[in-house]
Scaffold this active site. Sequence first.
Site, PDB file in Angstrom:
ATOM      1  N   CYS A 119     133.753 108.171  41.152  1.00 55.49           N
ATOM      2  CA  CYS A 119     132.983 108.202  39.962  1.00 55.49           C
ATOM      3  C   CYS A 119     132.706 109.599  39.335  1.00 55.49           C
ATOM      4  CB  CYS A 119     131.669 107.499  40.154  1.00 55.49           C
ATOM      5  SG  CYS A 119     131.819 105.737  40.895  1.00 55.49           S
ATOM      6  N   HIS A 244     127.185 109.263  34.561  1.00 56.69           N
ATOM      7  CA  HIS A 244     128.121 108.140  35.010  1.00 56.69           C
ATOM      8  C   HIS A 244     127.562 106.680  35.198  1.00 56.69           C
ATOM      9  CE1 HIS A 244     130.364 105.200  37.648  1.00 56.69           C
ATOM     10  NE2 HIS A 244     129.489 105.257  38.701  1.00 56.69           N
ATOM     11  N   ASN A 274     130.233  99.223  35.761  1.00 53.14           N
ATOM     12  CA  ASN A 274     130.509 100.549  36.059  1.00 53.14           C
ATOM     13  C   ASN A 274     132.035 100.423  36.307  1.00 53.14           C
ATOM     14  OD1 ASN A 274     131.034 102.212  38.380  1.00 53.14           O
ATOM     15  ND2 ASN A 274     129.208 102.023  39.545  1.00 53.14           N
TER      16      ASN A 274
END
Length: 318
Positions: A119, A244, A274
């Site tokens: 990520c 993120h 996500n």
Amino acid sequence: MKLAQGAPGAKILAFGHYQPANVVTNDDLAKTMDTNDEWIQSRVGIAERRLASPDETEVDLAVHAGGKAVAASGLSAADIDLVLVATCTMESQIPNAAGRVASRLGIHAPGAFDVNAACAGFCYALSAAADAVRSGSARNVLVIGTEKFSHWLDWNDRSTAVIFADGAGAVVVGPSDVPRIGPVVWGSDGDKSDAIIVKDRNSFLHQEGQTVFRWATTALHPVARDACDRAGIDPAELAAFVPHQANLRIIESIARKIGADNAVIARDIVLAGNTSAASIPMALSRMIERGEVPSGGLALLLGFGAGLTYAAQVVELP
């Protein structure tokens, strides 16, 4: 940005993003697993996410987003001489995604490599692109974050299946008379490497949610502040904070702690889920598209995830 005025630099020229057409709501997930909309939104803040079709790949998503970024930059494929793809969900590691994306976009013989910092991958790749431009190793770089998590999820496991999603975001990085991409602050915590893991090609993604949550809400705000310090700015000067998109509670906790009181906070997770390395460029591309952040404004980017890895930098928006 108060960075070495007069020194050669790099800047972001344009953004692009792509989401698959298939929208999956929390109510849709509740039909097949023990969950509901209130449970999901109270824990991670997600209302819906996008999932790729079975025949869509990470490369397909990247081509869409990367093509939009190149078109928005005013450059042609012939102007791009380096392609970087940040991803951690490729089903096949050989050949890499970057070379395939470049070929499909008509970019001839560029440098091409993938970055897997999960990520945090986009921030890692953006820093590598800026360094390549500053050093003269490349003139214009296409940087893409692309992920297809849907084929790594156990759709009976509500601890992961409700969180992760598919998508891609991209930027084009080019030369600048002065630096407009700030110094990166990056690092890792390998002692917690098992907190987010896919054990082998026959396994699903596993995440120790509480471990990741505690780490993200305690260890990362100093990283974000350090990135601002290295760029020579105060967090109050930020036009946007784009972390993120892991969890809405994590996003809001870090935002409070860094003191970015005047910044628009990215909350793309609510409608996108996500998307790991894709989440930061996709969120910022959508914020720019909606007119939420000004051209020339400063944005703090903060990536963090499996590894555990993290990276942050301040950028000037195109």
